[in-house]
Design an enzyme around this catalytic site. Structure first.
Site, mmCIF file in Angstrom:
data_model
loop_
_atom_site.group_PDB
_atom_site.id
_atom_site.type_symbol
_atom_site.label_atom_id
_atom_site.label_comp_id
_atom_site.label_asym_id
_atom_site.label_seq_id
_atom_site.Cartn_x
_atom_site.Cartn_y
_atom_site.Cartn_z
ATOM 1 N N HIS A 165 46.955 47.326 41.845
ATOM 2 C CA HIS A 165 45.525 47.101 41.650
ATOM 3 C C HIS A 165 45.327 45.747 40.975
ATOM 4 O O HIS A 165 45.691 45.567 39.808
ATOM 5 C CB HIS A 165 44.929 48.202 40.788
ATOM 6 C CG HIS A 165 43.516 47.924 40.386
ATOM 7 N ND1 HIS A 165 42.466 48.093 41.254
ATOM 8 C CD2 HIS A 165 42.983 47.452 39.243
ATOM 9 C CE1 HIS A 165 41.339 47.750 40.651
ATOM 10 N NE2 HIS A 165 41.629 47.349 39.420
ATOM 11 N N ASP A 174 42.620 43.040 39.869
ATOM 12 C CA ASP A 174 41.230 42.646 39.679
ATOM 13 C C ASP A 174 41.056 41.218 40.169
ATOM 14 O O ASP A 174 41.774 40.308 39.736
ATOM 15 C CB ASP A 174 40.850 42.752 38.204
ATOM 16 C CG ASP A 174 40.682 44.198 37.759
ATOM 17 O OD1 ASP A 174 40.042 44.961 38.503
ATOM 18 O OD2 ASP A 174 41.186 44.558 36.685
ATOM 19 N N ASP A 234 38.880 51.639 40.914
ATOM 20 C CA ASP A 234 38.483 51.207 39.567
ATOM 21 C C ASP A 234 37.006 50.869 39.442
ATOM 22 O O ASP A 234 36.598 50.278 38.463
ATOM 23 C CB ASP A 234 39.326 49.983 39.164
ATOM 24 C CG ASP A 234 39.158 49.607 37.698
ATOM 25 O OD1 ASP A 234 38.889 50.501 36.889
ATOM 26 O OD2 ASP A 234 39.300 48.423 37.368
ATOM 27 N N HIS A 277 34.089 44.154 40.847
ATOM 28 C CA HIS A 277 33.658 45.083 39.795
ATOM 29 C C HIS A 277 33.973 44.634 38.364
ATOM 30 O O HIS A 277 33.765 45.430 37.428
ATOM 31 C CB HIS A 277 34.229 46.484 40.059
ATOM 32 C CG HIS A 277 35.717 46.591 39.937
ATOM 33 N ND1 HIS A 277 36.533 46.716 41.034
ATOM 34 C CD2 HIS A 277 36.533 46.608 38.864
ATOM 35 C CE1 HIS A 277 37.792 46.814 40.630
ATOM 36 N NE2 HIS A 277 37.817 46.745 39.317
#
Length: 1006
Positions: free
Chosen positions: A262, A264, A374, A578
Site C-alpha cells: 500500500h 500512499d 485505506d 486520500h
C-alpha cells in the site's frame, strides 16, 4: 507433568534473538563505499551512476532531509566462499520498526539495470547462489534520505514536512555495507521457529496442539548447538518436521494472501518521492516473483503504474513481463486510491474511467474490483459508480478503524442510493500491511464475523509506503501456513480469484444500505481548505471546458482539446488521493497542490474562453453563458443568450442600527452586530431563523484531538465554543444593497458581505478569513425554525439522508459529516437549503425550545477552517474566501439547482447572437453532469445524466445536432451488451430513470 510452558517459550525467544538470527549470515567482509550527494532534486539514473564519488565509511552521517545520495559499493567475494550463497547487506541506517517511513534505496548494476529496493526489512542483495569465489562486486544505490516526519512522539509539529523548512542536517548513519554468506538452512530454521512460536502463542493453553508444538520446539532447541548453529540447524529442523507437516482441519478458515504494498501517492512525503517509492517496490516485487513461483503481487493506482512507465522504463519492462505472466496484477481500476467522500460525481466516475482505461490499454486487463483499503469512509453514491464502470466488487479495510461501533460484517452486499448492490469484503486481518505473523492470522480467524456461512477472507500482505512490499520471509511463512494444523490455511491468490471463491461460497451475504461512514478522521472534511477549494473549482472548470469545447467542436469545428483535458483530468484525480484532498499530507504536498490548482484554473479558463468566443462569433449582443444544468436568468442549460431582467434589491437602515435587505422574495434582517435575526420567505410568510437566535453566526472551538491532528476532530470539541458576535464594522456594502461586516478575534480577521441577488430566493454569504489561529475550529451556523428528524446531503449522483437525532451510537458517531454542494432540511411543505462553493464538513443538531412556542430549532453549521499543527504546522494560515447561500422555502430540487448555480458563476461575453444547447433535457430532476466528445476521438457526443430528486423520472433528451444513432454505455463509453439502444426521433431520445439512476448515452453524429 510440571508446567514449564513459559520457560520453553522464553528460551525460544532468547535463542532466536541472540543465536539463530545472527547465524543467518555467519561470515562477512566489508565493502568499500563511496558517495555522491546530489545537490538538488533527484537526478536521472545515468547522471547518478556517472557522478564523481568520494570515499565514505560505515558510521558516517549522511543525507540532508529530502536529499538523494548515490552510494557506490565495491568488493571481491572471498575465494574460500566458493559454492556458498552470498549477499550484500546494505544498511543505510534503517530503523526496522519503521518500514515505509525511513530512508530507502534502489540498487543498480553499473549498466543501469535495477536490481531491487532497499528498505528497513529488506536490506539484502543477492550476489550469487552459489558463487565461484573471486567475483568482483560493484553496485550503485540511489538512496533517498526521506526524514522521519512522524517520529518517536507522533503528531509533534515539525519543520521536516517541507524542503523549504527542513534544514540540511544529516538524517541517517551508514550502518553496514558488507558481503556476507547466507546460511539458507539457518534462514529456514528461523522461519520454522517463528511460525511455530507465533502459532503456539495463539492457541489455547489447554490445547493439545499447543503442547505438541511446545515439545517439538524444545527438542529442536536441545538439538541446536549454540556454538555451532549452522552445523546443527538441519538437525534442529528435523525435530520440527512432524509438527510442521500436520495438516489443517477441514473446517479451517481460508486466507487468500495477496502480495501488496500500500503506497500512499503522497502523505509524509511529496509526490516526487512517491514516484521513486513505486519504482523501488516494483523492482523488489519483480525480483521476488522470479524467486518465488507461487507468489502473486497486486498493485493498484494506475497513476503509480504510469509513473513507473514514464520515469523508470527499465523497471517497467520487468513489470510488463510479470503482468503478462499473470503474477503482477493490476488491481482496483482507479487512477488513484482516492477519497470517496468529497470527489464530485463526474470526478468519481473519471477515477474509474482513467484507471480502468490505463490497465486496458497497457495490459488488456479489465478489473472487476475496486481496491480501496485505506480510504476514510465511502459515500453512498459509490456502488452505482463501481457498477457503471463495469466492476462488481469492493475491498476495503479502513472501516475497522472506527472508534464507536464495530461493523457487523466482513463480507456483504453494499447497497447505494439508487439500489445498486456491490459485493464487498473487509479483510478481518484488520491491516493492509499483513506480515504473515501468527497473531495476524489468528486475529483474522477470531475476528471473522461471517462464521457459519463463509470461511474465506483476504489478507493484503507486504510492507507499504515504500517499505518494499512483500518480503521473502513473508512468502516463506505463507508456505508453512498453506496447510498447518491450528492455523488458517494460506494461499497466494489474485483479488479476482478471491472474490470469485468468496461469492461462490457465500452468494447471498447480508446487505448494508447507505454510506460506509468511518467513525474517525472526520476532520479530513475540513483540513487544508485551499486544497479542497482547488479541487471543487477544478471539477467545475472541467465541466465547463468539456461542455463548451464539445459544443464549439460540433458547431464551429473548434479543435477539441482531447490531450489537454485528459492530462488535466489525471492531475485533478491524482490530487483526490486520500491523503491530499483530505488535507492530511505534509506542507510540501499542499504547497504544490495550491500551485497546481492555480495553473489548472488558468489553463481551463483559457479553453473555456476560446470555445465560448468561437461560439459567440463577432458581435455586440451581450450574452450570458450558462454552464449549469438548469435554466438561469432565462438562459437554457448549456446555452447562451441575453439575460432576462431580474428585479432589484434594496437595503434600508433599522432603528436599532441594523439593516434590512429586500428583493421582493426574501426580507432579511441584519442586527447591529452583522448577525442575521430574520429571513422571511415573503410568499409564505414563513420565518427561517429560530426565535431568539441569529444566523450567519461564526463559532470558534478549541480543537486538539487526542491524536491524528489533521485527520481527527473529537466530539469533545463541542464542549467549549466562542460565539464571534463582536463586530468592528457593520456598514452598507459597496453596491449599497448589501451589508458588510468586519470582525477580529485572536490573530485573525473576518470580512463578510450579505447580499440578496435580484430575483433570486437566496441569501448569499461571502466570507473572507485572514486566518492565524492555532488548534481552533471555525464554523458558520444557521439556527433554523424547522422540525425534521432527517436531512439530505448531496453525494455523487444524488443525495443521502442522515438523522438529525442521536438515538443510537451509530447516529451519535456522525457528529461531523460530508456534503457536496448542499444540505437540505424539510418539513412536509417547506424546506431550507444551505449551499456552498467549496466546503464539505458540516454538522446538524436539533433542540426543543423550552421557552416561547416550544418549537424545534435545527441548527446547520458549515465547517470553514481548522488549524492543526501536524503534519503541516502552518495548516491553512492565511487568507481564505468562502461563499454560502441560505435558500428558504427550498424543495430538494431547489437545493440541487442552487448548489450547481453557486459553483458555476455566470460568464458574460459579447457576440453575434444566441447559442443553443448542444444537448437539453426537458425535466429539472434529470441533471446532466457531463457533455463531451467521446474519448476515442470519433467525434461522437457523450452525455451523462442522472435523476437528482430521488423520484422516478420520464424525460426527453434533445440533441441540438443531427443524430445517426444512440447507444447506452458504461462509464468507459462502451456499449452495454444487455441494453437495447434507445429510439431516436428527430434528435429526441426518451429516457425513463429510477430514483438517482445514472446513465451515459453516446450520440453518433449524422
Amino acid at each position: 507433568m510440571h508446567d514449564d510452558r513459559t520457560l520453553v517459550e522464553a528460551r525460544l525467544r532468547r535463542v532466536l534473538d541472540e543465536r539463530v538470527r545472527p547465524a543467518v549470515h555467519p561470515e562477512s567482509v566489508p565493502l568499500e563505499v563511496a558517495v555522491w550527494h546530489a545537490p538538488g532534486e533527484p537526478v536521472p539514473v545515468t547522471e547518478g551512476l556517472a557522478a564523481d564519488v568520494e570515499p565514505v565509511t560505515v558510521g558516517s552521517r549522511w543525507g540532508a532531509p529530502w536529499g538523494t545520495s548515490w552510494f557506490r559499493v565495491t568488493g571481491t567475494v572471498p575465494k574460500e566462499w566458493a559454492g556458498k550463497t552470498v549477499e550484500a547487506i546494505l544498511d543505510l541506517g534503517f530503523d526496522e520498526n519503521m518500514p515505509g517511513f525511513q530512508c530507502e534505496g534502489l540498487v543498480y548494476r553499473p549498466d543501469g539495470t535495477p536490481v531491487k529496493g532497499l528498505n528497513p526489512r529488506n536490506q539484502w542483495v543477492r550476489i550469487g547462489a552459489p558463487v565461484q569465489g573471486g567475483e568482483e562486486v560493484r553496485l550503485h544505490v540511489e538512496a533517498a534520505s526521506n526524514p522521519v516526519v512522524m517520529g518517536p512522539r507522533p503528531f509533534t509539529p515539525t519543520p521536516l514536512g517541507d524542503l523549504e523548512t527542513a534544514g540540511r542536517d544529516p538524517q541517517y548513519t551508514l550502518t553496514r555495507m558488507d558481503l556476507a554468506v547466507l546460511d539458507e538452512t539457518v534462514w529456514h530454521l528461523v522461519t520454522d521457529l517463528e511460525v511455530l512460536g507465533e502459532l503456539m502463542a495463539e492457541l489455547p493453553v489447554d490445547s493439545p496442539r499447543r503442547w505438541e508444538i511446545l515439545r517439538a520446539v524444545e527438542r529442536a532447541l536441545d538439538a541446536l548447538d549454540l556454538q555451532d548453529v549452522g552445523g546443527t540447524a538441519e538437525r534442529a529442523r528435523a525435530c520440527l518436521a512432524d509438527v510442521l507437516a500436520a495438516p489443517a482441519v477441514p473446517s479451517a478458515h481460508r486466507i487468500s494472501a495477496v502480495g501488496h504494498a500500500h503506497i500512499d501517492s503522497a502523505w509524509l512525503w511529496p509526490l516526487r518521492e512517491t514516484v521513486r517509492k513505486v519504482a523501488r517496490t516494483a523492482a523488489n516485487m519483480t525480483a521476488l516473483l522470479d524467486d518465488e513461483p507461487e507468489f502473486v503481487f497486486a498493485m493498484s493506482q494506475a497513476q503509480q503504474w504510469a509513473w513507473v512507465k514514464e520515469h523508470r522504463p527499465e523497471v517497467w519492462a520487468r513489470v510488463k513481463k510479470a503482468v503478462a505472466d499473470g503474477r503482477f496484477v493490476p488491481a482496483g481500476g482507479m487512477w488513484v486510491e482516492s477519497d470517496t467522500n468529497m470527489p464530485g460525481s463526474e470526478a468519481m466516475a473519471r477515477q474509474f474511467v482513467h484507471g480502468k482505461r490505463f490497465f486496458l490499454d497497457e495490459f488488456g486487463v479489465d478489473n472487476d474490483e475496486a481496491w480501496l483499503p485505506d480510504t476514510f469512509g465511502f459515500a453512498a453514491g459509490l456502488p452505482q459508480i463501481i457498477k457503471a464502470a463495469g466492476s462488481r466488487y469492493l475491498l476495503t479495510q479502513k472501516i475497522s478503524w472506527s472508534r464507536t461501533n464495530s461493523f457487523p460484517h466482513h463480507t456483504f452486499r453494499w447497497e447505494g442510493i439508487d439500489g445498486t448492490r456491490i459485493y464487498t469484503h473487509f479483510p478481518p486481518v484488520d491491516t493492509y500491511n499483513c506480515s504473515m505473523h501468527g497473531a495476524e492470522i489468528a486475529h483474522a480467524v477470531r475476528n471473522f464475523k461471517d462464521k457459519g456461512t463463509a470461511r474465506h477472507s483476504l489478507a493484503p500482505t507486504g510492507w507499504g509506503d515504500g517499505g518494499g512490499g512483500t518480503t521473502r520471509e513473508m512468502v516463506a511463512k505463507a508456505a508453512r501456513l498453506r496447510d498447518l494444523e491450528g492455523s488458517a490455511t494460506v494461499t497466494w491468490e489474485t483479488p479476482s480469484a478471491f472474490f470469485a471463491k468468496a461469492e461462490a461460497e457465500n452468494p447471498e451475504p447480508p446487505v448494508w444500505v447507505g454510506e460506509l461512514y468511518l467513525e474517525l478522521h472526520r476532520a479530513t472534511l475540513t483540513s487544508q481548505a485551499g486544497t479542497k477549494q482547488g479541487n471543487r473549482r477544478s471539477e467545475h472548470l472541467l465541466r465547463e471546458a468539456e461542455l463548451w469545447a464539445a459544443t464549439a467542436a460540433v458547431r464551429t469545428g473548434f479543435p477539441y482539446p482531447y490531450a489537454d483535458l485528459d492530462r488535466i483530468w489525471k492531475t485533478v484525480l491524482l490530487h483526490q488521493f486520500h491523503d491530499i484532498l483530505p488535507g492530511s499530507s505534509i506542507a510540501w504536498v499542499h504547497r504544490e497542490a495550491r500551485a497546481t490548482y492555480a495553473r489548472i484554473a488558468d489553463e481551463l479558463n483559457g479553453i473555456v474562453d476560446a470555445a465560448q468566443r468561437a461560439l459567440a462569433g463577432e458581435g455586440t449582443v451581450p450574452l450570458l453563458f450558462n454552464a449549469a444544468p438548469h435554466t438561469r436568468a432565462g438562459v437554457p442549460a448549456g446555452g447562451a443568450r441575453a439575460a432576462e431582467a431580474s428585479g432589484r434589491t434594496t437595503r434600508a437602515g433599522r432603528p436599532d442600527g441594523g439593516h434590512v435587505l429586500d428583493n421582493g422574495l426574501l426580507r432579511v434582517g441584519v442586527d447591529p452586530r452583522g448577525l442575521v435575526d430574520s429571513v422571511l420567505d415573503v410568499a409564505t410568510g414563513r420565518e427561517t431563523i429560530a426565535p431568539g437566535r441569529t444566523g450567519n453566526l461564526l463559532q470558534l472551538h478549541q480543537d486538539l484531538p487526542n491524536m491524528w491532528d489533521a485527520w481527527d476532530v473529537d466530539e469533545f470539541y463541542r464542549n467549549t465554543v466562542t460565539d464571534l458576535t463582536d463586530a468592528d464594522e457593520v456598514t452598507a456594502g459597496d453596491d449599497g444593497a448589501s451589508v458588510r461586516t468586519v470582525r477580529t478575534f485572536g490573530g485573525s480577521r473576518v470580512t463578510q458581505v450579505l447580499s440578496l441577488p435580484p430575483g433570486e430566493k437566496r441569501l448569499v454569504v461571502d466570507t473572507e478569513v485572514d486566518w492565524h489561529e492555532t488548534e481552533k475550529f471555525l464554523k458558520l451556523a444557521f439556527p433554523l425554525d424547522l422540525h425534521t428528524d432527517r436531512y439530505a446531503s448531496e453525494t455523487q449522483f444524488g443525495h443521502f439522508f442522515r438523522p438529525t437525532h442521536t438515538n443510537t451510537s451509530w447516529e451519535a458517531a456522525k457528529f461531523e459529516a460530508c456534503n457536496h454542494r448542499f444540505v437540505h432540511l424539510q418539513e412536509p411543505d417547506w424546506g431550507v437549503a444551505l449551499v456552498n462553493d467549496g466546503t464539505y464538513g458540516h454538522d446538524v443538531t436539533r433542540a426543543v425550545r423550552t421557552d416561547g412556542d416550544g418549537g424545534t430549532t435545527t441548527t446547520v453549521r458549515a465547517s470553514l477552517l481548522r488549524a492543526p499543527r501536524f503534519p503541516d504546522p502552518e495548516t491553512d494560515q492565511g487568507v481564505h474566501r468562502f461563499r454560502h447561500a441560505l435558500v428558504p422555502g427550498a424543495s430538494i430540487g431547489d437545493a440541487v439547482r442552487e448548489g450547481w448555480r453557486i459553483n458555476l458563476p455566470e460568464r458574460r461575453l459579447d457576440g453575434a447572437g444566441e447559442v443553443t444547447p448542444l444537448v437539453s433535457v426537458d425535466r429539472d430532476s434529470v441533471v446532466v453532469t457531463a457533455v463531451k466528445l467521446a474519448d476515442d476521438g470519433s467525434g461522437d457526443v457523450v452525455v451523462r445524466f442522472h435523476e437528482a430528486h430521488g423520484a422516478r423520472a420520464d424525460a426527453t433528451l434533445t440533441a441540438g445536432f443531427p443524430v445517426a444513432g444512440v447507444e447506452v454505455t458504461d462509464l468507459l463509453e462502451r456499449p452495454l451488451a444487455d441494453t437495447a439502444p434507445p429510439a431516436v426521433d428527430d434528435g429526441r431520445v426518451a429516457v425513463r430513470l429510477r430514483p438517482f439512476e445514472l446513465r451515459t448515452l453516446r450520440l453518433r453524429r449524422a
